[in-house]
Scaffold this active site. Structure first.
Site, PDB file in Angstrom:
ATOM      1  N   GLU A  33     -44.588  31.015  20.077  1.00 13.24           N
ATOM      2  CA  GLU A  33     -44.810  31.055  21.519  1.00 13.24           C
ATOM      3  C   GLU A  33     -46.298  31.187  21.873  1.00 13.24           C
ATOM      4  OE1 GLU A  33     -42.834  30.219  23.700  1.00 13.24           O
ATOM      5  OE2 GLU A  33     -40.931  30.292  22.638  1.00 13.24           O
ATOM      6  N   TYR A 116     -43.993  34.719  30.897  1.00 13.86           N
ATOM      7  CA  TYR A 116     -43.300  33.643  30.186  1.00 13.86           C
ATOM      8  C   TYR A 116     -42.975  34.043  28.745  1.00 13.86           C
ATOM      9  CZ  TYR A 116     -42.446  29.930  27.059  1.00 13.86           C
ATOM     10  OH  TYR A 116     -41.876  29.210  26.054  1.00 13.86           O
ATOM     11  N   ASP A 134     -41.975  28.019  32.562  1.00 15.99           N
ATOM     12  CA  ASP A 134     -43.202  27.395  32.088  1.00 15.99           C
ATOM     13  C   ASP A 134     -43.415  26.088  32.861  1.00 15.99           C
ATOM     14  OD1 ASP A 134     -41.316  25.710  31.090  1.00 15.99           O
ATOM     15  OD2 ASP A 134     -42.261  25.482  29.131  1.00 15.99           O
ATOM     16  N   CYS A 195     -35.278   8.085  34.912  1.00 19.29           N
ATOM     17  CA  CYS A 195     -34.224   8.736  35.689  1.00 19.29           C
ATOM     18  C   CYS A 195     -32.888   7.984  35.591  1.00 19.29           C
ATOM     19  CB  CYS A 195     -34.647   8.880  37.147  1.00 19.29           C
ATOM     20  SG  CYS A 195     -36.107   9.926  37.359  1.00 19.29           S
ATOM     21  N   CYS A 198     -30.886   9.683  33.018  1.00 18.41           N
ATOM     22  CA  CYS A 198     -30.877  11.145  33.105  1.00 18.41           C
ATOM     23  C   CYS A 198     -29.482  11.669  33.412  1.00 18.41           C
ATOM     24  CB  CYS A 198     -31.852  11.606  34.189  1.00 18.41           C
ATOM     25  SG  CYS A 198     -31.842  13.390  34.416  1.00 18.41           S
TER      26      CYS A 198
END
Length: 346
Positions: A33, A116, A134, A195, A198
DNA sequence: AATGCGGGGCA
DNA sequence: TGCCCAGCATT
């Protein structure tokens, strides 16, 4: 099917095979991270492998010298991350006896761990339902729900954190959080997302309103740049002057101004004379000149500070297109020019 | 609320 | 070029 279920389904099919996804070890999850803060996986992955190989446990990292840690971090950028990483490793190894903090609240106390990262470790390593927000999450949620609150304001940060928290699957926070981020990275990309393919396209507010390209909204931090302007104020024997129209895009488009020479610093008379009138429409003329303002006139725009000098050129004749000084007031000019005209007595 | 901090990828 | 990236610390 719910937003969350579709995400999880997509994730189980499309997720990348990444080393920190096959462990529950909070040390390596923390390591990943920190490395991935503001860093794409493609760039961070080799560093992660090197760190795990060189420092298999938090004690190995704690015992290393800061120089060694920074050397291994070399080229990754944001080097405070490496220093904080080392500081926190020593803290965990020597003050917490190697016991990694196991909840959001305690994780947040670690150096280099913000909202985060604390949420990510708490959810992924310890199954705490802490929502991650994030860059990916901002993008997915702003588009899917059609939220145009700027993400880099306190109101936006609060709003998206609240929304993310209301959506998290409490029985599988680790999978849900990672699915949401992976979805943002691979499917709901910043530019030209596909898209059509999607799984969320039937309920995506941005897609339905054709606002994919507008979301998320992010206020630009307008950095102020300083420019140095030299306006050439010509005066001929018929009491004419010369102005030109700004045609190119940018400030003052289509307004009029005296011929302009931009310089990289404030010019003295000597420097101005050395420069001459090159690249100006007046460049072939012979002239005497005088500097009107010794101290730069500073004109402040929202994103530019214009340090300006007016140079008075007295000459016999001006090029074709010169206009009577008295007619100057018919032309639209920037306030900066208008102030000069007024004060100079034109 | 703003700013500094890095380097790489991409349109 | 400008924007973005599994953000954080400091002022």
């Amino acid at each position: 099917m719910s937003f969350q279920s579709k995400l999880i389904l997509w994730y189980s099919d499309k997720k990348r095979d990444l080393p920190w996804r096959t462990t529950n070890n909070p040390y390596t999850i923390w390591l990943s991270e920190i490395i991935l803060q503001q860093t794409q996986i493609k760039q961070g992955l080799p560093y992660y492998e090197e760190f795990v190989a060189n420092y298999p446990t938090v004690f190995d990292l704690a015992e290393a010298s800061e120089t060694s840690v920074l050397k291994l971090w070399q080229g990754l950028g944001y080097y405070s991350r490496a220093r904080n990483l080392h500081t926190t490793a020593k803290h965990i190894a020597y003050e917490l006896n190697g016991k990694f903090p196991d909840n959001y609240k305690d994780l947040l106390k670690l150096k280099g761990v913000g909202d985060y990262t604390a949420s990510a470790i708490a959810s992924i390593a310890f199954n705490e339902p802490a929502a991650v927000v994030d860059g990916n999450v901002y993008r997915v949620l702003s588009r899917y729900f059609g939220i145009d609150t700027p993400i880099n304001t306190s109101a936006g940060i609060k709003e998206f954190k609240t929304l993310a928290s209301s959506l998290i699957l409490k029985d599988q926070p680790a999978t849900y959080n990672q699915a949401l981020m992976e979805f943002g990275a691979l499917q709901c990309k910043p530019k030209n997302p596909n898209c059509e393919a999607c799984p969320l396209n039937t309920n995506c507010a941005a897609l339905q309103h054709q606002r994919i390209g507008e979301l998320p909204v992010k206020l630009k931090k307008t950095k102020i740049t300083t420019k140095y302007f030299n306006f050439i104020v010509g005066i001929d024997q018929q009491q004419q002057t010369f102005i030109e129209q700004r045609t190119h895009k940018g400030i003052w488009q289509n307004l009029y101004q005296f011929p302009l020479i931009e310089s990289d610093k404030s010019l003295s008379s000597e420097e101005f004379h050395m420069l001459g009138l090159e690249n100006s429409i007046l460049e072939d003329m012979t002239f005497d000149y005088a500097l009107y303002n010794e101290v730069d006139v500073i004109h402040k725009l929202s994103h530019q500070h214009l340090h300006t000098k007016f140079w008075i050129i007295e000459t016999q004749t001006l090029p074709e297109g010169a206009i009577p000084i008295k007619s100057l007031k018919k032309y639209p000019v920037p306030a900066l020019i208008n102030d000069f005209i007024t004060q100079f007595g034109f």
